[in-house]
Motif scaffolding. Structure first.
Motif, short mmCIF file in Angstrom:
data_model
loop_
_atom_site.label_atom_id
_atom_site.label_comp_id
_atom_site.label_asym_id
_atom_site.label_seq_id
_atom_site.Cartn_x
_atom_site.Cartn_y
_atom_site.Cartn_z
N GLN A 159 1.06 -1.16 -0.23
CA GLN A 159 -0.11 -0.06 -0.03
C GLN A 159 0.85 1.30 0.06
N THR B 241 -6.82 -1.63 -6.18
CA THR B 241 -6.61 -1.54 -4.57
C THR B 241 -5.79 -2.54 -4.46
N ALA C 113 1.04 4.02 -3.04
CA ALA C 113 0.83 5.34 -2.89
C ALA C 113 2.01 6.10 -3.20
N HIS D 58 -12.95 2.19 5.12
CA HIS D 58 -11.75 2.63 5.54
C HIS D 58 -10.58 1.33 5.81
N ASP E 138 -9.06 -0.33 2.85
CA ASP E 138 -8.01 -0.25 1.73
C ASP E 138 -7.81 1.19 1.44
N GLN E 139 -6.78 1.38 0.61
CA GLN E 139 -6.44 2.59 0.01
C GLN E 139 -6.78 2.53 -1.44
N ALA F 277 -6.82 9.53 -6.02
CA ALA F 277 -6.87 8.94 -4.76
C ALA F 277 -8.61 8.76 -4.56
#
Length: 178
Positions: free
Chosen positions: A33, A107, A37, A82, A84-85, A76
């Motif tokens: 993650q 994801t 990001a 809330h 996963d990102q 994003a």
């Protein structure tokens, strides 16, 4: 739950095709993650698309040797739970043609072990050329879309795994480990 391959978008009277692809990566979930990001945030923040050359596999269209530049935009997204990102993904083929635009979500998901994670891409695209495009999608277009998604996941997954290996290699080792 299986994602249906096609569905009708009644608001615009269009047929949309669904796409689901995943790739297991050799990187722990939290690190994957963070690395994803770090990779996507500059592009997402600036709104600047990335142009990727995606070489499609022989499985998509045997003997065709297809590769296509695809303009990919990341942003994003929000996971309402809330956990996963997620990242919104949009791609369209540079120069157009018989390649569809795609909208979806990328994801990183937890895998069965702490040493691996799953990159998952889910979304939809509208086959080009209306009714003729629907037939094309059934025959070969869906394989091209899936191959494009697999190639995107391969590139991102390879980058994540490489950065993870390099960061692990750079960690100081204790004499007990040697």
């Amino acid at each position: 739950m299986a994602v249906p391959r096609t569905f009708s978008d009644n608001r615009h009277n269009r047929i949309m095709s669904s796409l689901y692809q995943k790739r297991h990566i050799a990187c722990p979930y939290n690190r994957a993650q963070d690395i994803l990001a770090k990779t996507l945030q500059p592009s997402a923040s600036s709104g600047q698309p990335q142009v990727l050359l995606l070489a499609l596999s022989e499985a998509a269209v045997p003997g065709a040797g297809i590769s296509k530049e695809v303009v990919v935009t990341f942003a994003a997204a929000i996971d309402p739970m809330h956990f996963d990102q997620p990242w919104s993904v949009h791609w369209h083929p540079k120069g157009g043609g018989l390649y569809p635009d795609f909208d979806g979500v990328l994801t990183v998901r937890a895998d069965d072990t702490y040493k691996t994670a799953i990159l998952e891409l889910v979304g939809t695209y509208e086959p080009p050329l209306g009714a003729v495009g629907e037939v094309f999608d059934t025959v070969v277009g869906s394989r091209i879309a899936s191959a494009t998604a697999r190639e995107l996941l391969r590139k991102l997954g390879d980058d994540i795994e490489k950065e993870y290996r390099e960061s692990e290699h750079a960690k100081p080792r204790s004499t007990a480990e040697e």
